[in-house]
Design an enzyme around this catalytic site. Structure first.
Site, PDB file in Angstrom:
ATOM      1  N   HIS A   1       0.617  -0.967  -0.054  1.00 30.62           N
ATOM      2  CA  HIS A   1       0.005   0.109   0.127  1.00 30.62           C
ATOM      3  C   HIS A   1       0.828   1.264  -0.010  1.00 30.62           C
ATOM      4  O   HIS A   1       1.896   1.309   0.689  1.00 30.62           O
ATOM      5  CB  HIS A   1      -0.804   0.133   1.421  1.00 30.62           C
ATOM      6  CG  HIS A   1      -1.949   1.042   1.196  1.00 30.62           C
ATOM      7  ND1 HIS A   1      -2.034   2.332   1.376  1.00 30.62           N
ATOM      8  CD2 HIS A   1      -3.291   0.727   0.991  1.00 30.62           C
ATOM      9  CE1 HIS A   1      -2.961   2.790   1.222  1.00 30.62           C
ATOM     10  NE2 HIS A   1      -4.011   2.121   1.041  1.00 30.62           N
TER      11      HIS A   1
ATOM     12  N   ASP B   1      -7.762  -3.969  -0.769  1.00 30.26           N
ATOM     13  CA  ASP B   1      -8.300  -4.112  -1.889  1.00 30.26           C
ATOM     14  C   ASP B   1      -8.311  -5.733  -2.595  1.00 30.26           C
ATOM     15  O   ASP B   1      -9.078  -6.221  -3.297  1.00 30.26           O
ATOM     16  CB  ASP B   1      -7.365  -3.316  -3.130  1.00 30.26           C
ATOM     17  CG  ASP B   1      -7.700  -1.870  -2.834  1.00 30.26           C
ATOM     18  OD1 ASP B   1      -8.601  -1.367  -2.691  1.00 30.26           O
ATOM     19  OD2 ASP B   1      -6.509  -1.173  -2.837  1.00 30.26           O
TER      20      ASP B   1
END
Length: 429
Positions: A306, A364
């Protein structure tokens, strides 16, 4: 005020700029007067080293893997509360009492219907229109139907607009989905909670009764909670920038949805699922793992690591549990895409290459798997993200509007175009 200062020296001349400390996070150097006193701007592409506002809503410590709303860790909000409780917290600054939550939930429920004429808007789109295109158009059009909540100088109208968008966004999203698959719209049911009502509007059909699976409803609620706000990301900054001009709240949220549509932002979970389809079968995983480790290969594993979190994304830990609960409730045993996802998860959590580089599965990765298991097509993933993030956008917009120091956004630039030159008539060029 602060006693700390930063000194900037240019060509032997120096200026002092104050340094401020927040309750948490790094200190900031106030360069508000930089251009006025030095004649210079700063260059910060992507604004990754620039604080654009003073906020009390969300705090992130990417190195420690921390996300908190109004001081409450996301783990506690997602595991012990529900989405509408988090909505109340983001809007009002504190968790509600039982009476306040009951009243708030009822207010949201009473606003879930869309103006009847709005149904005609959907028929103006092509049947194969992307649901996000419909979302941008319909949300922007809300200002044409609800004139009584567009005056941003009126605190009551601001709150009514906020309630309306939180309440109506699931209906708009569900109708965008129904329209894209050629099914009739399903109206909201006031006896269902927020997440269950959304699932009902998406998957019920008039010819039979739709039963809400509590595991699915809880997973949907967690997905909404985990995506509710994430500090000054691209779409939130877009909402704030649009709002700084005095634009009505519906237009500002439509701008945020448009920004979220980008594959580098809200489309990341769709990209992660597309990667699983590209891998195709579990036996090809070693090939793609090797490609991911090859620095000369452009292939990247989507859904791992991330930009902000250099540790495990705290939201991913929570959603990991819901993902496995949903898969267990469905009894899925022969879906190759889910088999690939689970094997990749196992590798990423045990392989030193991934661990040393902090390439843990992110939110995600898990949201893509969960939404697929729940029956949503990939082009609906970002739509669901926008439903959840609406409350964060609204809270940030509201905070900006009520900030006496807020100004219209006006970034500067480093100009590298042509020098001044004289106009030449067209017959001499």
């Amino acid at each position: 005020m602060t006693d700390k200062k930063a000194t900037l020296t240019i060509d032997g001349e120096s200026w002092d700029f104050p340094i401020y400390s927040g309750n948490m996070g790094p200190d900031v150097i106030d360069i508000t007067s930089l251009y006025k006193v030095t004649g210079h701007f700063t260059l910060d592409p992507g604004f990754t080293s620039t604080a654009s506002c003073d906020s009390e809503i969300t705090f992130i410590d990417g190195n420690k893997g921390v996300l908190a709303h109004r001081g409450y860790p996301i783990e506690q909000l997602a595991n012990e509360g529900d989405f509408l409780e988090t909505c109340y917290l983001l809007l009002y600054g504190d968790l509600p009492t039982q009476a306040q939550k009951t009243r708030f939930d009822n207010q949201i429920t009473q606003h879930t219907m869309l103006h009847d004429q709005m149904g005609k808007l959907f028929s103006g789109f092509r049947r194969d229109a992307h649901p996000m295109a419909i979302m941008v158009g319909v949300v922007g059009a809300l200002s044409a139907f609800y004139h009584d909540s567009t005056d941003i100088s009126d605190e009551h109208q601001r709150m009514v607009a906020s309630m309306r968008m939180i309440a109506k966004m699931p209906t708009i999203a569900a109708w965008a989905y129904k329209y894209s698959i050629g099914q009739p719209f399903v109206f909201p049911k006031n006896n269902l909670n927020y997440a269950s009502n959304f699932l009902h509007m998406c998957f019920a059909v008039p010819c039979e009764e739709y039963e809400i699976n509590p595991v699915f409803s809880r997973a949907m609620d967690r997905i909404f909670t985990l995506h509710a706000d994430h500090e000054q990301n691209a779409s939130t900054s877009t909402v704030r920038l649009a709002g700084s001009s005095g634009a009505n709240p519906f237009a500002c949220i439509a701008a945020g949805i448009a920004c979220l549509w980008g594959p580098a932002h809200g489309g990341a979970n769709e990209a992660a699922l597309n990667m699983l389809h590209e891998i195709g079968t579990p036996d090809r995983i070693p090939e793609f793992i090797a490609r991911a480790k090859d620095k000369d290969d452009p292939f990247r594993l989507m859904g791992f690591g991330h930009r902000v979190y250099k540790n495990y994304d705290p939201r991913a830990r929570i959603l990991q549990k819901s993902t496995h609960e949903v898969l267990g409730a469905l009894g899925i045993k022969d879906d190759p895409i889910l088999d690939i996802a689970l094997e990749l998860e196992k590798i990423a959590l045990t392989d030193d290459y991934f661990i040393k580089r902090n390439l843990y599965p992110n939110i995600d990765f898990y949201s893509g798997i969960t939404l697929k298991a729940l029956g949503f097509p990939t082009d609906m993933f970002t739509v669901l993200f926008s439903v959840a993030r609406t409350v964060g956008w609204i809270a940030q917009w509201k905070e900006m509007i009520e900030d006496p120091n807020q100004k219209i956004g006006r970034p500067r630039q480093l100009f590298n175009g042509s020098d001044f030159r004289d106009y030449v008539s067209i017959d001499k060029r």
